[in-house]
Design a protein around this motif. Structure first.
Motif, PDB file in Angstrom:
ATOM      1  N   GLU A 152      63.008 -36.237  84.080  1.00 42.82           N
ATOM      2  CA  GLU A 152      62.234 -37.397  83.649  1.00 42.82           C
ATOM      3  C   GLU A 152      61.884 -37.236  82.185  1.00 42.82           C
ATOM      4  OE1 GLU A 152      58.003 -39.599  84.358  1.00 42.82           O
ATOM      5  OE2 GLU A 152      58.815 -38.398  86.002  1.00 42.82           O
ATOM      6  N   LYS A 153      62.143 -38.280  81.434  1.00 44.22           N
ATOM      7  CA  LYS A 153      61.861 -38.258  80.001  1.00 44.22           C
ATOM      8  C   LYS A 153      61.347 -39.642  79.618  1.00 44.22           C
ATOM      9  CE  LYS A 153      63.998 -36.552  75.794  1.00 44.22           C
ATOM     10  NZ  LYS A 153      65.244 -36.056  75.225  1.00 44.22           N
ATOM     11  N   ASP A 154      60.151 -39.698  79.098  1.00 40.17           N
ATOM     12  CA  ASP A 154      59.530 -40.972  78.706  1.00 40.17           C
ATOM     13  C   ASP A 154      59.504 -41.963  79.867  1.00 40.17           C
ATOM     14  OD1 ASP A 154      59.196 -39.994  76.097  1.00 40.17           O
ATOM     15  OD2 ASP A 154      61.189 -40.692  75.503  1.00 40.17           O
ATOM     16  N   GLY A 155      59.233 -41.447  81.070  1.00 36.10           N
ATOM     17  CA  GLY A 155      59.121 -42.309  82.238  1.00 36.10           C
ATOM     18  C   GLY A 155      60.434 -42.784  82.819  1.00 36.10           C
ATOM     19  N   ARG A 156      61.545 -42.270  82.306  1.00 35.88           N
ATOM     20  CA  ARG A 156      62.868 -42.671  82.795  1.00 35.88           C
ATOM     21  C   ARG A 156      63.636 -41.452  83.243  1.00 35.88           C
ATOM     22  NH1 ARG A 156      66.578 -46.205  79.185  1.00 35.88           N
ATOM     23  NH2 ARG A 156      67.851 -45.372  80.817  1.00 35.88           N
TER      24      ARG A 156
END
Length: 147
Positions: free
Chosen positions: A89-93
């Motif tokens: 998960e990175k920046d909510g994605r």
């Protein structure tokens, strides 16, 4: 009692040898011994997930969660080499990270590495056309060849 067992299980899962290192080496070029050591570790941990791609001379393993390991086999132009991919998960994605290592010739390995990135891009575009949220690809260092 249940809480104690959960804490023990969590502690054991964090011990070296229980989880496989995503980036085991600082550079993409490794020795044949390093390739063999990593292959042996992954195979020992995930043998039940092994999938052969005999026409492509590849064998893939996965951790049953978010990580896939793809190793070249003898006769493959990029052998010995491997690509590891995982969803994070990175920046909510959801993002797909990819690393690669090779002990053979860089050019065929770079082509294999880039083909995996292209497959991920095609998958994202297909999901986008269907209106689904697709993970982005984030090739993680180290990687061979040009960026």
């Amino acid at each position: 009692m249940l809480r104690t067992l959960a804490l023990i299980a969590l502690g054991l899962a964090c011990l070296p040898g229980w989880s496989q290192e995503f980036r085991p080496y600082p550079q993409p070029r490794v020795t044949q011994d390093q390739w063999q050591t990593y292959f042996d570790e992954v195979r020992a941990k995930y043998i039940g997930s092994a999938r052969q791609a005999p026409n492509q001379l590849l064998v893939a393993f996965d951790d049953g969660k978010v990580t896939q390991y793809v190793f070249t086999q003898p006769g493959h132009p990029a052998h010995p080499g491997w690509i590891t991919r995982r969803v994070v998960e990175k920046d909510g994605r959801a993002t797909l990270e990819q690393v690669g290592y090779f002990a053979g010739r860089e050019e065929p390995f770079a082509a294999l590495y880039q083909s995996y990135g292209a497959l991920a891009k095609e998958g994202r575009e297909s999901m986008r056309r269907r209106g689904q949220d697709a993970p982005a690809v984030s090739p993680a260092e180290p990687r061979p060849g040009p960026p």
